[in-house]
Design an enzyme around this catalytic site. Structure first.
Site, PDB file in Angstrom:
ATOM      1  N   TRP A 344      23.892 -15.082  31.296  1.00  0.00           N
ATOM      2  CA  TRP A 344      22.563 -15.523  31.705  1.00  0.00           C
ATOM      3  C   TRP A 344      22.637 -16.534  32.847  1.00  0.00           C
ATOM      4  O   TRP A 344      21.618 -16.853  33.465  1.00  0.00           O
ATOM      5  CB  TRP A 344      21.804 -16.114  30.524  1.00  0.00           C
ATOM      6  N   ASP A 345      23.838 -17.032  33.121  1.00  0.00           N
ATOM      7  CA  ASP A 345      24.037 -17.999  34.197  1.00  0.00           C
ATOM      8  C   ASP A 345      23.402 -17.531  35.503  1.00  0.00           C
ATOM      9  O   ASP A 345      22.830 -18.322  36.255  1.00  0.00           O
ATOM     10  CB  ASP A 345      25.536 -18.209  34.444  1.00  0.00           C
ATOM     11  N   GLU A 486      24.018 -23.250  21.370  1.00  0.00           N
ATOM     12  CA  GLU A 486      25.254 -22.579  20.945  1.00  0.00           C
ATOM     13  C   GLU A 486      26.055 -23.339  19.896  1.00  0.00           C
ATOM     14  O   GLU A 486      27.078 -22.838  19.425  1.00  0.00           O
ATOM     15  CB  GLU A 486      26.149 -22.240  22.145  1.00  0.00           C
ATOM     16  N   LYS A 591      25.351 -28.667  22.115  1.00  0.00           N
ATOM     17  CA  LYS A 591      26.351 -28.420  23.157  1.00  0.00           C
ATOM     18  C   LYS A 591      25.739 -28.632  24.534  1.00  0.00           C
ATOM     19  O   LYS A 591      26.360 -29.184  25.435  1.00  0.00           O
ATOM     20  CB  LYS A 591      26.883 -26.998  23.021  1.00  0.00           C
ATOM     21  N   GLN A 592      24.490 -28.174  24.695  1.00  0.00           N
ATOM     22  CA  GLN A 592      23.800 -28.240  25.981  1.00  0.00           C
ATOM     23  C   GLN A 592      22.299 -28.155  25.732  1.00  0.00           C
ATOM     24  O   GLN A 592      21.854 -27.983  24.605  1.00  0.00           O
ATOM     25  CB  GLN A 592      24.253 -27.101  26.884  1.00  0.00           C
TER      26      GLN A 592
END
Length: 761
Positions: A344-345, A486, A591-592
Site C-alpha cells: 500500500w506504500d 500492525e 507500530k505506526q
C-alpha cells in the site's frame, strides 16, 4: 570510532572511511538506478560482508514451492579483480590511505578514490566512477583509473558472474555464454521457474595495449587484461554493460534476436562514445527531470534539502514508470528486503508525489493496479468473497497474493512468527481505490476516471461481502482484520479499514451514476442493492466522550505498559525482544499511525478538537517501528499547528536511511514509503498544500530555521510555482496559457487565483 559518513552539500554524501562491517549501508543509500534496473553500490573488490545486487523491474521468480516469488538478483557485472605485480588489490591488505566514496544525488554518479601500496612497494592511486544511465535504461557504465608511481604489471579481471543468489536461492539457469567479435561478452539465460529470458552484454575499453585472456567457467564468463605500466602513468579501464529481458516491451518471444544479436549491435554503438559522453547524456536526463518540478528549501543548514534530494533521487531510481505492468517495491530495487513486492506504500505515500509532479508516471502506477484487477478478483474468490481483493503484497500482474507465511523468530516459542498480513490486512483494497481517485482529483483527468469504474465496482463488491451483519446492532461490521498499526491482529472494526471501505463503496456508487452504461455490464441489480445497503449501514467508529476514535473494538480496553525504553531505543522493533506478537496484541501500543492516518487522509471530516484528542491519546502510544510512521505524524502535527514537533519528526526521518549513527538500518535496502513521506512533509505539510472539494487549500507553516520554500506542482493540468516565506506566499502560474480562475482557501480566507497572487499572513 566516529561516524564514517559526511554530508557534503545538498546533493552529496561521502563515505570518508572504509569499514568492511558497514558496506551494506553504503550499498543501499548509494544504490544507482533508472526505474528499469537498479544496482547496489557494492565495491569492485569482493568482501564477505558485502551483498552484490542488481535487480531489473518485473523479473520475478520463485525458487521453490516453499518460497514466494521475489525480484531475482541478476548476475554480477560490478566485481573486478585488480592485481599489481601479482598482488590482489583489496582494502584489507596492503596499505591504504586517502579513501573516499561520494554519491551525487543530482546525477546518480559515484566516485571512489584511494591510494594503495602493496608489499612490493608500488604506490597506486585509484579512481572508480560508476553510473546507471537515465538516458539509456539498459546501460550501466564503470570507469577505473589507475595511476602508478613505478614500472609494474597491472592485471584486471572483469566480466559476468552468474553465481549470485538471493540469500542462497539461485534464480537463473546456467544459460548460454558467448564471446563475440573478440571483444563482447554475452550471457543469455532465463529464470528457473517463470522462464523469463535475460541478456547481459558487456565490453571493456582500455587506454593502453593489453594482453587479453578470455575464460569460461560454470556460471562465469570473464576477461583478463594484463597491462605493462611505465612509471607515473595512468590506465583508464571502462566497462559498458547492457541488460535486456523478456519483460521488455520490445521483446518478441518468437524472435531471440532482440536479446542476442540486437544487444551486441547496441553495445558496439555504445563503445564508440567515452564514459564522460555517456555520463553527460545521463546527467542531462536527470536535469530535465529535476527542472520539471524543482523544490528549493532555503535554510541555515543544507541537511533538509539533502534529505529531500536523497528521497527524490531514489524515488525515480526505483520507480518502473516505463511499464504499467510493474510497480514500486517497498525497498525499491535497492536490496532483497521485502522481495521487491509492492504494498500500500505506493498509493498512500508515493503516488501523490507523481500525481502532483509527473502525472503520466502516476497514471502508469495506477494502470498496474488495473492490470492486476483479474488477480485481485481471483484472490477474493479464493478467500470466499465477491469482487476484487487486492493482495497485501503484489509482484507480477498475474501473481496474486505473494506475502510470505512466516517472518522472524517468536521470542517466546522459538518458532518462526506467522505473517498474517496477507490474510488479514485488507485495507489495501481501500488504499488502492483511494490513491487512484486522488490522482483524478489532483490532475483533473476526467477521461481517466471512466477507466476506474470496473476497479471501483469490484472493490466495492469485495467490501459488501467482507462485512458481517450484526442484527442486535442493526449494522454491518468488518471483523478479523489487521489495520495499519500492525501490532494488533484479528481485531474487529478497525476504524481505518472501515472508513476506507466506506470510501470505496461511496466512490463506486458515484461512478455508477456518472457512467451508467459502463457500470451496468459489471454488476447485477442484486449486487447493486447490496452495495446500497452496506454503504448505508456500515459501522464507522465515532469519537467517544473523550473525543477519541477507537482504533478497533478492543484497543482502548487493553493493558497499558511503560513504553519509555522503547521510545528511547536507537533501533526499531526492540519491543519484539521482550514480547511476541500474541502478547503485543493485548497491549495499547502502536507500530505506526492508524487512527491518525485516517484523520490525515480525511481532515475535513473531523474537527480540530477531535484531531487534538486523538493525537494526545495515540501519539504517546506509538513506537514508530515502521519507516512509514514519522512522516505521517509530522504532517498530523502540522494540522495541529505544532510546527516544532513536526520539524523534530521531519529531522528524525533523516536517520531512517541517512543516519551516521544507525549504520545498519538500510542493510536490506532503503525505505521507499519514507521517501514519499519526505516529499509530502515538505510540500503538503510545511508547504501547506492540499486539495479540497472546491479547489486548492494552502496553509503553509515553515519551520523556524527555513527562510524560504519554493516548489512547483501541477494541479488540473496547470503548472504553478508556490513561493513561501514567513510573511507571505506567492503563487504564480507557469503554463503561459489563459485559464479560468481557481478557488483557493488560504488558511480560513477564500481567495481567487488566476495568473499570479501574493498573500500576506
Amino acid at each position: 570510532m566516529g561516524s564514517t559518513i559526511e554530508y557534503m552539500d545538498s546533493h552529496q554524501v561521502k563515505e570518508k572511511q572504509f569499514r568492511e562491517d558497514l558496506l551494506l549501508k553504503y550499498e543501499s543509500i548509494m544504490a544507482q538506478g533508472n526505474g528499469y534496473l537498479e544496482v547496489r553500490n557494492s565495491l569492485e573488490e569482493t568482501y564477505q560482508s558485502g551483498s552484490k545486487g542488481m535487480f531489473v523491474a518485473g523479473v520475478f521468480n520463485k525458487y521453490s514451492e516453499e518460497e514466494v516469488t521475489e525480484l531475482a538478483n541478476f548476475p554480477d557485472v560490478v566485481s573486478t579483480m585488480i592485481k599489481i605485480d601479482g598482488e590482489t588489490v583489496k582494502l584489507t591488505n596492503g596499505t591504504m590511505k586517502n579513501y573516499s566514496r561520494t554519491m551525487d544525488y543530482s546525477n546518480g554518479q559515484t566516485i571512489r578514490q584511494f591510494e594503495w601500496t602493496g608489499s612490493k612497494g608500488v604506490v597506486a592511486k585509484f579512481s572508480f566512477k560508476r553510473f546507471v544511465s537515465m538516458a539509456n535504461k539498459h546501460l550501466l557504465a564503470n570507469q577505473i583509473s589507475i595511476e602508478v608511481d613505478q614500472m609494474c604489471v597491472v592485471e584486471i579481471t572483469s566480466g559476468i558472474d552468474g553465481r549470485i543468489t538471493n540469500s542462497g536461492s539461485q534464480h537463473f539457469e546456467e544459460g548460454e555464454k558467448r564471446f563475440h567479435q573478440d571483444k563482447f561478452l554475452q550471457l543469455v539465460t532465463e529464470t528457473s521457474d517463470t522462464k523469463i529470458p535475460i541478456s547481459i552484454n558487456c565490453t571493456h575499453v582500455l587506454t593502453k595495449e593489453s594482453k587479453k585472456n578470455v575464460f569460461m567457467k560454470r556460471r562465469q564468463l570473464m576477461e583478463t587484461h594484463q597491462v605493462s605500466m611505465s612509471a607515473n602513468t595512468t590506465l583508464d579501464f571502462v566497462k559498458y554493460t547492457l541488460v535486456y529481458t523478456g519483460r521488455d516491451k520490445e521483446y518478441d518471444a518468437n524472435e531471440m534476436g532482440y536479446l542476442k544479436s540486437a544487444s551486441i549491435e547496441e553495445l558496439s554503438t555504445i563503445e564508440e562514445k567515452t564514459y564522460d559522453e555517456h555520463f553527460n547524456e545521463s546527467k542531462r536526463a536527470w536535469e530535465m527531470l529535476w527542472n520539471a518540478a524543482p523544490i528549493t528549501i532555503t535554510a541555515k543548514e543544507f541537511q533538509d534539502q539533502l534529505l529531500l534530494n536523497f528521497a527524490r533521487y531514489h524515488i525515480h531510481a526505483m520507480s518502473p514508470i516505463h511499464d504499467a505492468r510493474m510497480n514500486i517495491g517497498a525497498k525499491g530495487m535497492t536490496g532483497e528486503g521485502y522481495k521487491g513486492h509492492t504494498f500500500w506504500d505506493t498509493e498512500i505515500f508515493i503516488l501523490p508525489y507523481f500525481s502532483y509532479n509527473y502525472p503520466e508516471s502516476a497514471k502508469s502506477l495506477i494502470h498496474y493496479r488495473l492490470k492486476t484487477l483479474e488477480a485481485a478478483e481471483k484472490n477474493a474468490k479464493e478467500n470466499g468473497y465477491k469482487g476484487a481483493q487486492y493482495p497485501w503484497e503484489s509482484a507480477w500482474i498475474t501473481d496474486g497474493e505473494v506475502t510470505p507465511k512466516f517472518g522472524g523468530i517468536d521470542v517466546v516459542s522459538g518458532k518462526p512468527t506467522p505473517v498474517l498480513t496477507g490474510e488479514l490486512e485488507h485495507h489495501v483494497t481501500g488504499d488502492v481505490v483511494f490513491g487512484a481517485h486522488e490522482y483524478v482529483s489532483i490532475t483533473g483527468d476526467e477521461s481517466f476516471k471512466e477507466e476506474l469504474v470496473e476497479m471501483a465496482i469490484q472493490c466495492a463488491k469485495f467490501w459488501s461481502t467482507r462485512v458481517k451483519w450484526q442484527e442486535e446492532k442493526n449494522r454491518y461490521e468488518i471483523h478479523q482484520v489487521i489495520g495499519p498499526d500492525e501490532y494488533t491482529e484479528h481485531v474487529d472494526n478497525n476504524a481505518y479499514t472501515n472508513y476506507l471501505a466506506s470510501y470505496s463503496l461511496r466512490l463506486a456508487l458515484q461512478l455508477m451514476e456518472e457512467f451508467p452504461d459502463r457500470a451496468k455490464k459489471m454488476i447485477t441489480s442484486e449486487e447493486y442493492d447490496d452495495l446500497i445497503a452496506v454503504n448505508q449501514a456500515l459501522y464507522l467508529p465515532t469519537p467517544n466522550e473523550r473525543g477519541i476514535i477507537p482504533q478497533d473494538d478492543t484497543f482502548l480496553s487493553k493493558k497499558e505498559i511503560d513504553l519509555d525504553k522503547y521510545h528511547k531505543a536507537t533501533q526499531v522493533l526492540t519491543i519484539l525482544n521482550d514480547y511476541n506478537m500474541d502478547q503485543i496484541n493485548d497491549l495499547q501500543v502502536l507500530k505506526q499511525a492508524d487512527v491518525l492516518l485516517l484523520l490525515l487522509l480525511f481532515p475535513e471530516s473531523f474537527s480540530q478538537e477531535i484531531k487534538q484528542a486523538n493525537w494526545d491519546y495515540y501519539y504517546p502510544r506509538t513506537l514508530h517501528d515502521s519507516s512509514l510512521s514519522k512522516s505521517t505524524h509530522c504532517n498530523f502535527a502540522l494540522l495541529l499547528n505544532d510546527v516544532d514537533t513536526a520539524y523534530k519528526l521531519f529531522q528524525s526521518i533523516f536517520d531512517i536511511d541517512l543516519s551516521g549513527e544507525n549504520m545498519h538500518s538500510s542493510d536490506d535496502g532503503i525505505h521507499a514509503a519514507s521517501l514519499g513521506g519526505v516529499w509530502q512533509n515538505v510540500v503538503l505539510g510545511f508547504g501547506g498544500l492540499r486539495i479540497n472539494k472546491n479547489g486548492l487549500s494552502l496553509a503553509p507553516k515553515l519551520p523556524r530555521n527555513w527562510d524560504r520554500l519554493e516548489y512547483v506542482i501541477k494541479f488540473k493540468k496547470r503548472k504553478m510555482t508556490v513561493t513561501i516565506t514567513h510573511d507571505q506566499v506567492e503563487i504564480r502560474e507557469d503554463s503561459g496559457e489563459d485559464h479560468s480562475e481557481i478557488e483557493l482557501l488560504f488558511f480560513d480566507r477564500k481567495e481567487v487565483f488566476k495568473d499570479k497572487l501574493t498573500l500576506k499572513y
